[in-house]
Design an enzyme around this catalytic site. Structure first.
Site, PDB file in Angstrom:
ATOM      1  N   GLU A 160      95.248 -66.233  81.619  1.00 53.20           N
ATOM      2  CA  GLU A 160      95.809 -64.840  81.998  1.00 53.20           C
ATOM      3  C   GLU A 160      96.622 -63.962  80.914  1.00 53.20           C
ATOM      4  O   GLU A 160      97.387 -63.013  81.179  1.00 53.20           O
ATOM      5  CB  GLU A 160      97.043 -65.030  83.010  1.00 53.20           C
ATOM      6  CG  GLU A 160      96.654 -65.539  84.346  1.00 53.20           C
ATOM      7  CD  GLU A 160      95.753 -64.613  85.208  1.00 53.20           C
ATOM      8  OE1 GLU A 160      95.451 -63.573  84.966  1.00 53.20           O
ATOM      9  OE2 GLU A 160      95.069 -65.338  86.051  1.00 53.20           O
ATOM     10  N   HIS A 204     103.917 -65.544  85.569  1.00 48.54           N
ATOM     11  CA  HIS A 204     102.918 -65.587  86.524  1.00 48.54           C
ATOM     12  C   HIS A 204     103.118 -66.862  87.400  1.00 48.54           C
ATOM     13  O   HIS A 204     103.203 -67.849  86.670  1.00 48.54           O
ATOM     14  CB  HIS A 204     101.511 -65.391  86.209  1.00 48.54           C
ATOM     15  CG  HIS A 204     100.438 -65.976  87.276  1.00 48.54           C
ATOM     16  ND1 HIS A 204     100.725 -65.199  88.474  1.00 48.54           N
ATOM     17  CD2 HIS A 204      99.533 -66.731  87.284  1.00 48.54           C
ATOM     18  CE1 HIS A 204      99.606 -66.010  89.133  1.00 48.54           C
ATOM     19  NE2 HIS A 204      99.028 -66.965  88.292  1.00 48.54           N
ATOM     20  N   HIS A 230     103.102 -69.127  91.830  1.00 45.45           N
ATOM     21  CA  HIS A 230     102.386 -69.098  93.061  1.00 45.45           C
ATOM     22  C   HIS A 230     103.546 -69.319  94.036  1.00 45.45           C
ATOM     23  O   HIS A 230     103.628 -70.561  94.436  1.00 45.45           O
ATOM     24  CB  HIS A 230     101.218 -70.019  93.042  1.00 45.45           C
ATOM     25  CG  HIS A 230     100.290 -69.972  92.186  1.00 45.45           C
ATOM     26  ND1 HIS A 230      99.339 -71.061  91.644  1.00 45.45           N
ATOM     27  CD2 HIS A 230      99.877 -68.879  91.329  1.00 45.45           C
ATOM     28  CE1 HIS A 230      98.521 -70.544  90.852  1.00 45.45           C
ATOM     29  NE2 HIS A 230      98.568 -69.116  90.652  1.00 45.45           N
ATOM     30  N   HIS A 290      97.009 -64.588  95.746  1.00 46.12           N
ATOM     31  CA  HIS A 290      97.084 -65.243  94.601  1.00 46.12           C
ATOM     32  C   HIS A 290      98.434 -65.855  93.970  1.00 46.12           C
ATOM     33  O   HIS A 290      98.896 -66.758  93.940  1.00 46.12           O
ATOM     34  CB  HIS A 290      96.418 -64.705  93.488  1.00 46.12           C
ATOM     35  CG  HIS A 290      96.246 -65.383  91.903  1.00 46.12           C
ATOM     36  ND1 HIS A 290      95.547 -64.751  91.010  1.00 46.12           N
ATOM     37  CD2 HIS A 290      96.711 -66.598  91.655  1.00 46.12           C
ATOM     38  CE1 HIS A 290      95.731 -65.589  90.134  1.00 46.12           C
ATOM     39  NE2 HIS A 290      96.541 -66.559  90.442  1.00 46.12           N
TER      40      HIS A 290
END
Ligand SMILES: [Zn+2]
Length: 258
Positions: free
Chosen positions: A104, A127, A129, A199
């Site tokens: 990413e 980032h 989840h 996501h």
């Protein structure tokens, strides 16, 4: 190192299965003059774009395929420091080992470039989840940034206080793609936390703890929303007036504060 502590929290919360999630930190403020001449540990890697505000900057990046739970023990074995090349179109790994950065990276570096361009002092991009937030993004109703933000803010006053810019929704895009990076960047202009549909989240912060905390309070609100639903009712939520009062009394920022 905060990054190790945050990686540990992410693993403990169940937000970082296998190699899920990534962290990038602007570490330029810690650089000494010899960093500029340190030999590259591997051949230069092309960015696929030019990021003019990152010339000569240094970033710690979690490694691709590396696990958050391993990073919590040893950040430098599971990530690397990269140096952006003079032409701003590539980078070299300089420490400690040639660990390839996260897939990413386009999102992380494009956003880091914007933060500097806009004069922000934010240093961290994250980032991850978070389970309840990702679950909410499966409901088309919450693919509207305002609806999602208002719902979460209305669960408890602290959500508004500690995530005052809310959450911006980014429609689904292929992980690691330039399209995802561009769509994320667009939302980061207005939000510190963005929801990648079905996501995860991508967040920015003054440091990695700040980015993590904002995601944590928003996910807590999502959890309360789900608990109410599990008890069989739609939560009432705080009124618009009650939320406005919190904004005014605590002088909450409506834009990135620094
Ligand atoms: Zn992911």
């Amino acid at each position: 190192m905060d990054v190790a502590e945050v990686a540990g929290h992410i693993w403990a919360k169940g937000w970082g299965e296998r190699n899920g999630g990534n962290i990038t930190l602007n570490v330029t403020e810690f650089a000494t003059p010899d960093w500029a001449t340190m030999p590259a540990l591997a051949p230069r890697v092309e960015l696929g774009m030019t990021l003019p505000y990152l010339r000569g900057m240094y970033f710690y990046c979690k490694g691709t395929q590396m696990r958050m739970r391993d990073l919590a023990r040893d950040p430098m074995a599971n990530g690397a420091v990269i140096r952006i090349c003079e032409d701003c179109a590539g980078y070299e790994m300089i420490a400690d080992k040639p660990v390839m950065p996260t897939s990413e990276l386009p999102s992380h570096l494009m956003v880091q470039n914007y933060l500097i361009e806009s004069g922000s002092r934010y240093k961290a991009t994250l980032h991850t989840h978070p389970i309840e937030l990702v679950a909410m993004s499966h409901n088309p109703r919450f693919l509207d940034s305002e609806v999602m933000t208002r719902t979460l803010w209305s669960m408890i006053p602290e959500t508004l206080a500690f995530a005052p810019l809310g959450i911006g929704v980014v429609p689904y895009q292929v992980p690691g793609s330039m399209e995802l990076a561009k769509a994320t960047l667009e939302k980061i202009h207005d939000y510190d936390v963005t929801m990648w549909e079905k996501h995860g989240v991508f967040a920015v912060g003054q440091d990695i703890m700040d980015a993590f905390d904002q995601v944590d309070v928003l996910n807590k609100a999502a959890n309360i929303y789900m608990c109410a639903h599990n008890m069989g009712f739609e939560p009432t939520g705080m009124t618009d007036q009650a939320m406005k009062d919190v904004q005014n009394i605590f002088h909450l920022p409506k834009q990135r504060p620094c």
